[in-house]
Motif scaffolding. Structure first.
Motif, PDB file in Angstrom:
ATOM      1  N   GLY A   1      45.954  50.777   6.952  1.00  0.00           N
ATOM      2  CA  GLY A   1      45.307  50.329   5.374  1.00  0.00           C
ATOM      3  C   GLY A   1      43.834  50.251   4.689  1.00  0.00           C
ATOM      4  N   ALA A   2      43.633  48.867   3.973  1.00  0.00           N
ATOM      5  CA  ALA A   2      42.611  48.850   3.650  1.00  0.00           C
ATOM      6  C   ALA A   2      42.378  48.475   2.857  1.00  0.00           C
ATOM      7  CB  ALA A   2      41.333  50.115   3.015  1.00  0.00           C
ATOM      8  N   PRO A   3      40.921  46.749   2.590  1.00  0.00           N
ATOM      9  CA  PRO A   3      40.492  45.838   1.840  1.00  0.00           C
ATOM     10  C   PRO A   3      40.267  46.608   0.338  1.00  0.00           C
ATOM     11  CG  PRO A   3      39.560  45.860   3.896  1.00  0.00           C
ATOM     12  CD  PRO A   3      40.171  47.034   3.613  1.00  0.00           C
ATOM     13  N   TRP A   4      40.776  47.066  -0.133  1.00  0.00           N
ATOM     14  CA  TRP A   4      40.447  47.487  -0.856  1.00  0.00           C
ATOM     15  C   TRP A   4      41.237  48.864  -2.240  1.00  0.00           C
ATOM     16  CZ3 TRP A   4      37.449  49.429   3.033  1.00  0.00           C
ATOM     17  CH2 TRP A   4      37.358  50.854   3.512  1.00  0.00           C
ATOM     18  N   ARG A   5      41.343  48.692  -3.343  1.00  0.00           N
ATOM     19  CA  ARG A   5      42.168  49.375  -3.758  1.00  0.00           C
ATOM     20  C   ARG A   5      41.754  51.027  -4.334  1.00  0.00           C
ATOM     21  NH1 ARG A   5      42.511  49.097 -10.581  1.00  0.00           N
ATOM     22  NH2 ARG A   5      40.137  49.886  -9.867  1.00  0.00           N
ATOM     23  N   GLY A   6      42.570  52.035  -3.357  1.00  0.00           N
ATOM     24  CA  GLY A   6      41.694  53.514  -3.207  1.00  0.00           C
ATOM     25  C   GLY A   6      42.230  54.259  -4.166  1.00  0.00           C
ATOM     26  N   TYR A   7      41.489  55.471  -3.857  1.00  0.00           N
ATOM     27  CA  TYR A   7      42.026  56.768  -4.707  1.00  0.00           C
ATOM     28  C   TYR A   7      41.775  58.006  -3.471  1.00  0.00           C
ATOM     29  CZ  TYR A   7      41.648  54.563  -8.967  1.00  0.00           C
ATOM     30  OH  TYR A   7      41.463  53.766 -10.391  1.00  0.00           O
ATOM     31  N   ILE A   8      42.405  58.807  -4.158  1.00  0.00           N
ATOM     32  CA  ILE A   8      42.402  60.349  -3.361  1.00  0.00           C
ATOM     33  C   ILE A   8      41.954  61.328  -4.321  1.00  0.00           C
ATOM     34  CG2 ILE A   8      44.489  60.857  -3.283  1.00  0.00           C
ATOM     35  CD1 ILE A   8      43.928  62.279  -0.912  1.00  0.00           C
ATOM     36  N   ALA A   9      40.542  61.854  -4.692  1.00  0.00           N
ATOM     37  CA  ALA A   9      40.497  62.647  -5.686  1.00  0.00           C
ATOM     38  C   ALA A   9      40.763  61.384  -7.127  1.00  0.00           C
ATOM     39  CB  ALA A   9      40.830  63.723  -6.055  1.00  0.00           C
ATOM     40  N   GLU A  10      41.291  62.043  -8.201  1.00  0.00           N
ATOM     41  CA  GLU A  10      41.770  60.842  -9.838  1.00  0.00           C
ATOM     42  C   GLU A  10      42.626  60.147  -9.205  1.00  0.00           C
ATOM     43  OE1 GLU A  10      42.655  64.542 -11.305  1.00  0.00           O
ATOM     44  OE2 GLU A  10      41.114  63.777  -9.724  1.00  0.00           O
ATOM     45  N   LEU A  11      43.273  60.491  -7.834  1.00  0.00           N
ATOM     46  CA  LEU A  11      45.170  59.833  -8.571  1.00  0.00           C
ATOM     47  C   LEU A  11      44.910  58.067  -7.160  1.00  0.00           C
ATOM     48  CD1 LEU A  11      46.774  62.970  -7.035  1.00  0.00           C
ATOM     49  CD2 LEU A  11      46.541  61.423  -9.304  1.00  0.00           C
ATOM     50  N   PRO A  12      45.866  56.695  -7.841  1.00  0.00           N
ATOM     51  CA  PRO A  12      45.493  56.054  -6.772  1.00  0.00           C
ATOM     52  C   PRO A  12      46.032  56.085  -5.713  1.00  0.00           C
ATOM     53  CG  PRO A  12      47.397  56.219  -8.776  1.00  0.00           C
ATOM     54  CD  PRO A  12      46.123  57.566  -9.013  1.00  0.00           C
ATOM     55  N   LEU A  13      45.786  55.703  -4.656  1.00  0.00           N
ATOM     56  CA  LEU A  13      46.826  55.649  -2.960  1.00  0.00           C
ATOM     57  C   LEU A  13      45.823  53.724  -2.809  1.00  0.00           C
ATOM     58  CD1 LEU A  13      46.130  57.715  -0.953  1.00  0.00           C
ATOM     59  CD2 LEU A  13      43.567  56.934  -0.205  1.00  0.00           C
ATOM     60  N   ASP A  14      47.061  53.389  -2.610  1.00  0.00           N
ATOM     61  CA  ASP A  14      47.983  52.353  -2.634  1.00  0.00           C
ATOM     62  C   ASP A  14      47.450  51.958  -0.588  1.00  0.00           C
ATOM     63  OD1 ASP A  14      49.291  49.546  -1.992  1.00  0.00           O
ATOM     64  OD2 ASP A  14      51.453  50.501  -2.646  1.00  0.00           O
ATOM     65  N   ASN A  15      46.722  50.750  -1.051  1.00  0.00           N
ATOM     66  CA  ASN A  15      46.737  50.950   1.126  1.00  0.00           C
ATOM     67  C   ASN A  15      46.405  49.233   1.393  1.00  0.00           C
ATOM     68  OD1 ASN A  15      44.664  52.900   1.180  1.00  0.00           O
ATOM     69  ND2 ASN A  15      42.455  52.535  -0.192  1.00  0.00           N
ATOM     70  N   THR A  16      47.613  48.757   0.626  1.00  0.00           N
ATOM     71  CA  THR A  16      48.394  47.594   1.115  1.00  0.00           C
ATOM     72  C   THR A  16      48.361  47.652   2.106  1.00  0.00           C
ATOM     73  OG1 THR A  16      49.363  47.429  -1.387  1.00  0.00           O
ATOM     74  CG2 THR A  16      50.845  46.280   0.681  1.00  0.00           C
ATOM     75  N   ALA A  17      47.822  46.887   3.392  1.00  0.00           N
ATOM     76  CA  ALA A  17      47.879  47.252   5.136  1.00  0.00           C
ATOM     77  C   ALA A  17      49.870  46.766   4.860  1.00  0.00           C
ATOM     78  CB  ALA A  17      47.894  45.412   5.503  1.00  0.00           C
ATOM     79  N   GLY A  18      49.699  47.135   6.318  1.00  0.00           N
ATOM     80  CA  GLY A  18      51.488  48.291   7.038  1.00  0.00           C
ATOM     81  C   GLY A  18      50.643  47.381   8.679  1.00  0.00           C
ATOM     82  N   ALA A  19      51.763  46.915   9.572  1.00  0.00           N
ATOM     83  CA  ALA A  19      51.937  46.882  10.499  1.00  0.00           C
ATOM     84  C   ALA A  19      52.429  48.136  11.264  1.00  0.00           C
ATOM     85  CB  ALA A  19      52.492  45.661  11.052  1.00  0.00           C
ATOM     86  N   SER A  20      53.199  49.034  10.869  1.00  0.00           N
ATOM     87  CA  SER A  20      53.589  50.383  11.544  1.00  0.00           C
ATOM     88  C   SER A  20      53.494  51.100  10.700  1.00  0.00           C
ATOM     89  CB  SER A  20      55.312  49.698  11.537  1.00  0.00           C
ATOM     90  OG  SER A  20      55.647  51.366  11.872  1.00  0.00           O
ATOM     91  N   TRP A  21      52.655  52.289  11.728  1.00  0.00           N
ATOM     92  CA  TRP A  21      51.984  53.225  10.872  1.00  0.00           C
ATOM     93  C   TRP A  21      53.600  54.342  10.288  1.00  0.00           C
ATOM     94  CZ3 TRP A  21      53.144  58.672  11.051  1.00  0.00           C
ATOM     95  CH2 TRP A  21      51.492  59.086  10.350  1.00  0.00           C
ATOM     96  N   PRO A  22      54.749  54.441  10.922  1.00  0.00           N
ATOM     97  CA  PRO A  22      55.764  55.744   9.977  1.00  0.00           C
ATOM     98  C   PRO A  22      55.993  55.175   9.075  1.00  0.00           C
ATOM     99  CG  PRO A  22      55.761  54.870  12.771  1.00  0.00           C
ATOM    100  CD  PRO A  22      54.642  54.681  12.159  1.00  0.00           C
ATOM    101  N   GLU A  23      56.337  53.454   8.982  1.00  0.00           N
ATOM    102  CA  GLU A  23      56.957  53.197   7.434  1.00  0.00           C
ATOM    103  C   GLU A  23      55.781  53.154   6.485  1.00  0.00           C
ATOM    104  OE1 GLU A  23      57.528  51.769  10.508  1.00  0.00           O
ATOM    105  OE2 GLU A  23      59.721  52.314  10.981  1.00  0.00           O
ATOM    106  N   TRP A  24      54.858  52.731   7.214  1.00  0.00           N
ATOM    107  CA  TRP A  24      53.541  53.150   5.365  1.00  0.00           C
ATOM    108  C   TRP A  24      52.917  53.591   5.786  1.00  0.00           C
ATOM    109  CZ3 TRP A  24      48.645  54.931   5.804  1.00  0.00           C
ATOM    110  CH2 TRP A  24      47.427  54.420   4.680  1.00  0.00           C
ATOM    111  N   TYR A  25      53.242  55.038   5.718  1.00  0.00           N
ATOM    112  CA  TYR A  25      53.020  56.442   5.440  1.00  0.00           C
ATOM    113  C   TYR A  25      54.141  56.879   4.647  1.00  0.00           C
ATOM    114  CZ  TYR A  25      52.172  61.179   5.974  1.00  0.00           C
ATOM    115  OH  TYR A  25      51.414  62.737   5.879  1.00  0.00           O
TER     116      TYR A  25
END
Length: 285
Positions: A118-142
């Motif tokens: 994740g990341a410590p800021w609110r994300g975007y991809i193009a103009e769509l929101p991107l949820d950057n809430t932190a996670g510990a396990s990549w498969p579940e986070w993805y």
């Protein structure tokens, strides 16, 4: 723009539009040339996210390469809610040498890492929101932050059917079983299709990121999605610098599922078949 830079503008060239912003090249009275993105429709936090991502990638590069080593990330000259200003990059045809350098530099950048996905800021991809809430396990986070939200968006927009959604959701449930060996969070660009790689005279530059801590195979899968030039040179140099886990090429569709769903949401049914094919590939891993 001159308000942001503190230097008057001598000349502006219109470069067209992309998504929800206009693109321009400006020459300042001190001789500098800059690239300017200006919002045609304000989306709160969008340019802040892009600026934060570029600065975070540059910080990672300095961490692994040293403060004086020039990196592949352009400096953010100025940014506010409606404008982003970067140095102008003169482009050239990519060479084998530049591709190999890019592969090595991308591996080093990924290696800068992060504490969690994740990341410590609110994300975007193009103009769509991107949820950057932190996670510990990549498969579940993805699955939870990158795949399922865009399935729901596509259904809400009438582009995917409930049957399509169910098929992709079944694939998402399999991700923990087929994601390959666990890896630490990598500092990735996040939207590294070929159009977001600018080739200069002797190197590549990373622009328009959806930067976050993710899986390094995601950036490589994105380079393949729409055909980055000299891709095999890039991959070979990357793998030599930071060897990839076995069977990584078989997992490319897994990492392409998210950007394909983003394209389904943004551009409609033309990408539906590719997204479903990626989901079915996950089912065969």
């Amino acid at each position: 723009m001159d308000r942001l830079l503190g230097t008057p503008i001598a000349e502006v060239t219109d470069l067209g539009t992309s998504h929800e912003w206009s693109l321009r090249r400006a020459t300042l009275t001190d001789g500098r040339r800059v690239f300017v993105k200006e919002a045609r429709r304000r989306i709160d936090g969008l340019f802040a996210a892009e600026a934060a991502g570029l600065r975070w990638l540059a910080e990672g590069w300095r961490h692994v390469a040293g403060d004086d080593a020039p990196g592949p990330v352009p400096e953010v000259l100025a940014a506010d809610e409606t404008t982003l200003v970067l140095p102008w990059i003169d482009t050239a045809a990519p060479t084998d040498e530049a591709a190999e350098r890019f592969g090595r530099e991308l591996a080093a950048l990924h290696g800068a890492g992060a504490e969690s996905y994740g990341a410590p800021w609110r994300g975007y991809i193009a103009e769509l929101p991107l949820d950057n809430t932190a996670g510990a396990s990549w498969p579940e986070w993805y699955a939870e932050r990158r795949v399922l939200p865009y399935v729901r968006m596509a259904v809400d927009r009438g582009v995917l059917s409930s049957g399509d959604a169910a098929e992709i959701e079944r694939a998402a449930a399999r991700i923990p079983d087929v994601a390959g060996p666990a890896e630490p969070p990598a500092r990735i660009h996040g939207d590294l299709w070929s159009g977001n790689v600018l080739w200069g005279r002797d190197r590549a530059w990373l622009v328009d990121p959806a930067a976050h801590a993710g899986h390094r195979e995601t950036d490589l899968a994105m380079l393949a999605l729409f055909g980055a030039p000299r891709l095999e040179r890039i991959l070979a140099a990357y793998d030599e610098a930071a060897p990839l886990a076995g069977a990584w090429r078989a997992r490319v569709p897994l990492h392409q599922l998210h950007p394909l769903l983003v394209h389904v949401v943004l551009f409609g049914g033309a990408y539906r078949g590719q997204a479903l094919a990626a989901a079915r590939s996950i089912g065969r891993l």
